[in-house]
Structures are given as structure tokens and as C-alpha cells.
Write a protein that holds these residues in place. Structure first.
Motif, PDB file in Angstrom:
ATOM      1  N   ASP A 163      58.761  69.127 -54.826  1.00 24.46           N
ATOM      2  CA  ASP A 163      59.454  70.189 -54.091  1.00 24.46           C
ATOM      3  C   ASP A 163      60.867  70.301 -54.642  1.00 24.46           C
ATOM      4  O   ASP A 163      61.821  69.783 -54.075  1.00 24.46           O
ATOM      5  CB  ASP A 163      59.477  69.866 -52.592  1.00 24.46           C
ATOM      6  CG  ASP A 163      60.087  70.988 -51.767  1.00 24.46           C
ATOM      7  OD1 ASP A 163      60.140  72.129 -52.264  1.00 24.46           O
ATOM      8  OD2 ASP A 163      60.534  70.717 -50.640  1.00 24.46           O
ATOM      9  N   PHE A 164      60.994  70.972 -55.775  1.00 24.32           N
ATOM     10  CA  PHE A 164      62.271  71.126 -56.469  1.00 24.32           C
ATOM     11  C   PHE A 164      62.842  72.480 -56.082  1.00 24.32           C
ATOM     12  O   PHE A 164      62.418  73.522 -56.576  1.00 24.32           O
ATOM     13  CB  PHE A 164      62.030  71.023 -57.976  1.00 24.32           C
ATOM     14  CG  PHE A 164      63.278  70.893 -58.813  1.00 24.32           C
ATOM     15  CD1 PHE A 164      64.523  70.638 -58.257  1.00 24.32           C
ATOM     16  CD2 PHE A 164      63.196  71.019 -60.193  1.00 24.32           C
ATOM     17  CE1 PHE A 164      65.652  70.513 -59.032  1.00 24.32           C
ATOM     18  CE2 PHE A 164      64.321  70.894 -60.997  1.00 24.32           C
ATOM     19  CZ  PHE A 164      65.552  70.633 -60.415  1.00 24.32           C
TER      20      PHE A 164
ATOM     21  N   ALA B 274      54.060  70.710 -61.460  1.00 24.25           N
ATOM     22  CA  ALA B 274      55.423  70.709 -60.931  1.00 24.25           C
ATOM     23  C   ALA B 274      56.352  69.927 -61.845  1.00 24.25           C
ATOM     24  O   ALA B 274      57.507  70.329 -62.091  1.00 24.25           O
ATOM     25  CB  ALA B 274      55.447  70.124 -59.523  1.00 24.25           C
ATOM     26  N   GLN B 275      55.881  68.799 -62.360  1.00 23.22           N
ATOM     27  CA  GLN B 275      56.693  67.994 -63.266  1.00 23.22           C
ATOM     28  C   GLN B 275      57.047  68.778 -64.529  1.00 23.22           C
ATOM     29  O   GLN B 275      58.185  68.757 -64.999  1.00 23.22           O
ATOM     30  CB  GLN B 275      55.946  66.727 -63.656  1.00 23.22           C
ATOM     31  CG  GLN B 275      55.774  65.722 -62.535  1.00 23.22           C
ATOM     32  CD  GLN B 275      55.252  64.392 -63.050  1.00 23.22           C
ATOM     33  OE1 GLN B 275      55.734  63.873 -64.050  1.00 23.22           O
ATOM     34  NE2 GLN B 275      54.250  63.835 -62.382  1.00 23.22           N
ATOM     35  N   GLN B 276      56.053  69.456 -65.079  1.00 23.80           N
ATOM     36  CA  GLN B 276      56.298  70.187 -66.319  1.00 23.80           C
ATOM     37  C   GLN B 276      57.260  71.354 -66.104  1.00 23.80           C
ATOM     38  O   GLN B 276      58.117  71.633 -66.961  1.00 23.80           O
ATOM     39  CB  GLN B 276      54.974  70.671 -66.903  1.00 23.80           C
ATOM     40  CG  GLN B 276      54.112  69.526 -67.421  1.00 23.80           C
ATOM     41  CD  GLN B 276      52.790  70.002 -67.987  1.00 23.80           C
ATOM     42  OE1 GLN B 276      52.667  71.122 -68.463  1.00 23.80           O
ATOM     43  NE2 GLN B 276      51.778  69.145 -67.924  1.00 23.80           N
ATOM     44  N   GLU B 277      57.148  72.014 -64.973  1.00 29.46           N
ATOM     45  CA  GLU B 277      58.078  73.109 -64.664  1.00 29.46           C
ATOM     46  C   GLU B 277      59.502  72.582 -64.559  1.00 29.46           C
ATOM     47  O   GLU B 277      60.449  73.178 -65.097  1.00 29.46           O
ATOM     48  CB  GLU B 277      57.667  73.788 -63.364  1.00 29.46           C
ATOM     49  CG  GLU B 277      58.585  74.940 -62.969  1.00 29.46           C
ATOM     50  CD  GLU B 277      58.204  75.568 -61.632  1.00 29.46           C
ATOM     51  OE1 GLU B 277      59.059  76.264 -61.061  1.00 29.46           O
ATOM     52  OE2 GLU B 277      57.067  75.344 -61.164  1.00 29.46           O
ATOM     53  N   ALA B 278      59.661  71.448 -63.860  1.00 26.54           N
ATOM     54  CA  ALA B 278      60.996  70.860 -63.720  1.00 26.54           C
ATOM     55  C   ALA B 278      61.525  70.371 -65.063  1.00 26.54           C
ATOM     56  O   ALA B 278      62.718  70.517 -65.371  1.00 26.54           O
ATOM     57  CB  ALA B 278      60.951  69.711 -62.719  1.00 26.54           C
ATOM     58  N   PHE B 279      60.652  69.800 -65.872  1.00 24.36           N
ATOM     59  CA  PHE B 279      61.051  69.332 -67.199  1.00 24.36           C
ATOM     60  C   PHE B 279      61.582  70.494 -68.034  1.00 24.36           C
ATOM     61  O   PHE B 279      62.624  70.393 -68.682  1.00 24.36           O
ATOM     62  CB  PHE B 279      59.850  68.666 -67.864  1.00 24.36           C
ATOM     63  CG  PHE B 279      60.123  68.035 -69.209  1.00 24.36           C
ATOM     64  CD1 PHE B 279      61.368  67.516 -69.531  1.00 24.36           C
ATOM     65  CD2 PHE B 279      59.103  67.947 -70.148  1.00 24.36           C
ATOM     66  CE1 PHE B 279      61.598  66.919 -70.769  1.00 24.36           C
ATOM     67  CE2 PHE B 279      59.319  67.362 -71.385  1.00 24.36           C
ATOM     68  CZ  PHE B 279      60.568  66.855 -71.692  1.00 24.36           C
TER      69      PHE B 279
END
Length: 260
Positions: free
Chosen positions: A72-73, A109-114
Motif C-alpha cells: 500500500d504505497f 506492487a513491488q515492481q511498481e514501487a521499484f
């Protein structure tokens, strides 16, 4: 020669006040580790590391949202992290990347934030500090798709010789932690032996990953000295020579001499 601990977590080591920070860095300096980069893993920690970097000239900061916290970024978090990242004593965007070992945050979600952190690093002209756990191929793929920042650091490098060669060929820096001193980590020592010397860094990731022979005890930046010695051994140079190489690399990668 004083080396640089390129990745530590002073708040997780128990530091709360300026006096706490000074005491930890004093112990490190006495062991030959003269400066440290204290790294955030969430927004609250990011606020603290920026403050801590202002308490002591030997301390610098890196800020980002850890990949395991990206489920949840929010836009509010992104805005605050971007503002903190622009502070002059923040010398890197990190730690960011991918972690497929834990299931706290889905890969999408991790890849989007990365990708967001990659763009932030490029927009600010600051190094990208990568957390890579069980995600080698996706890390390299996302970096290629987005276009890597000028300086990329693989924190606590965990790959084998082949992956080290691929990262080195791409121009990335590899930071070795106490894990390379573990008895079952021959593959890390092999990797550390072949990386071009200008692409080497050392770190503790304290309070985690305490080097041998103190494995299992709490880690602190002073313990980076044991990893410096391990790197010197596998590369066939003196401890002082290795410390000099690592210091020059950290100063260049993080532009430490230009930080006010």
C-alpha cells in the motif's frame, strides 16, 4: 585508512539520539570504519535517518520504501519520500528493489514501487541502492526496461559468480556484507574475488548479518572491518590497500566529498 559502511540501519541498532549515533560511529571509527550511510526502510525511518545525518558529519542517509512494505504505497508517502530524498545529506535512494522471499507485498506492487524509485533516483541524480532477494532476473529486467540511473548499488550482494559478472558488465557496484564471511558462502567469496576493484563496496546491514566469528550476535558498523579483511584476503591484497579501494569507491559512488 578509514573505510565506509555503505549500508547500515542505525535506528535498528538502537540509536535514538545524537549521542547514541555518535557512540556507534565512534566505535566504528576506532575499528577503521570512519563513515556510515544509514538506510531507511519506511517513511518514519526516512525522517529519522535524514535527521541523524544532520547530527554527525560522519553519517549520511539513504531513503526509500522497502519492497516488503509496498503493498500500500500511497501518493502521500511518495510525496514525502521525494521531499526527503532531495535533502543534501541523502546520498542514495534506497533501499528499494524486489523481495520474493517474503510474501508481505505482491510482486506487481513491488515492481511498481521499484520503478518509481528508479525514476526518483534519476530525477535527483542520486545512486540507486537495491535490495534483491530471490529476484535477480526481475531486478535486471526492470532496470533494463526503465533505464538504470548512472550509479546502481546492489546492497548485500547475494548472487553467484555468473550474476556478479552480469552486474559488473552492466557497470553496477556490488556491496558485500558479513554474509561473505560465513563458512557456507564460498560462492560469495568467489564473486567478490572477480568483481573489478572499482565496483566494490563494503557494508554491515547492521544490526543484521554479523560477520564470522561473531555470527548470531547483534551487528554494528564497526564489524564492517571484518568484511574488509575478508575482501582483502580473497583479492590477495593488504587490509590497508582494500580499505583504500573501498573508501575511494564509496566517495565516488555517493559523492561524499561534495556533501555539505
Amino acid at each position: 585508512m578509514q573505510a565506509v559502511d555503505s549500508h547500515t540501519h542505525l535506528d535498528a541498532c538502537g540509536a535514538r539520539t545524537a549521542a547514541d549515533v555518535a557512540a556507534i560511529v565512534d566505535r566504528a571509527e576506532a575499528a577503521g570504519i570512519g563513515r556510515v550511510i544509514t538506510v531507511a526502510d519506511d517513511v518514519e525511518s526516512a525522517r529519522w535517518v535524514v535527521q541523524a545525518a544532520g547530527w554527525d558529519e560522519r553519517v549520511f542517509a539513504a531513503v526509500a520504501l522497502h519492497p516488503t512494505r509496498t503493498a500500500d504505497f500511497t501518493d502521500e508517502q511518495r510525496s514525502e519520500l521525494a521531499a526527503l530524498a532531495a535533502q543534501p545529506r541523502v546520498v542514495a535512494i534506497g533501499e528499494t528493489g524486489l523481495d520474493y522471499y517474503w510474501d508481505y507485498s505482491p510482486p506487481v506492487a513491488q515492481q511498481e514501487a521499484f520503478r518509481w524509485h528508479i525514476e526518483l533516483a534519476k530525477s535527483l541524480g542520486k545512486p540507486l541502492m537495491i535490495h534483491d532477494r530471490d529476484a535477480h532476473e526481475d531486478i535486471l529486467r526492470v532496470l533494463a526496461e526503465e533505464g538504470a540511473p548512472e550509479t546502481v548499488v546492489f546492497h548485500c550482494f547475494s548472487g553467484d559468480v555468473d550474476f556478479a559478472k552480469r552486474c559488473a558488465a552492466a557497470g553496477y557496484l556490488l556491496s558485500f556484507a558479513g554474509t561473505m564471511t560465513f563458512r557456507n558462502a564460498g560462492y560469495l567469496r568467489e564473486a567478490a574475488a572477480l568483481v573489478p576493484e572499482e565496483q566494490l563496496l563494503v557494508e554491515t546491514d547492521a544490526p543484521f548479518l554479523t560477520p564470522h566469528p561473531f555470527r548470531g550476535r547483534p551487528n554494528e558498523p564497526y564489524c564492517a572491518a571484518y568484511t574488509v579483511r575478508a575482501l582483502a584476503e580473497v583479492r590477495g591484497v593488504s587490509d590497508a590497500t582494500m580499505a583504500g579501494i573501498l573508501t575511494a569507491n564509496a566517495e565516488r559512488a555517493f559523492r561524499l566529498r561534495s556533501v555539505s
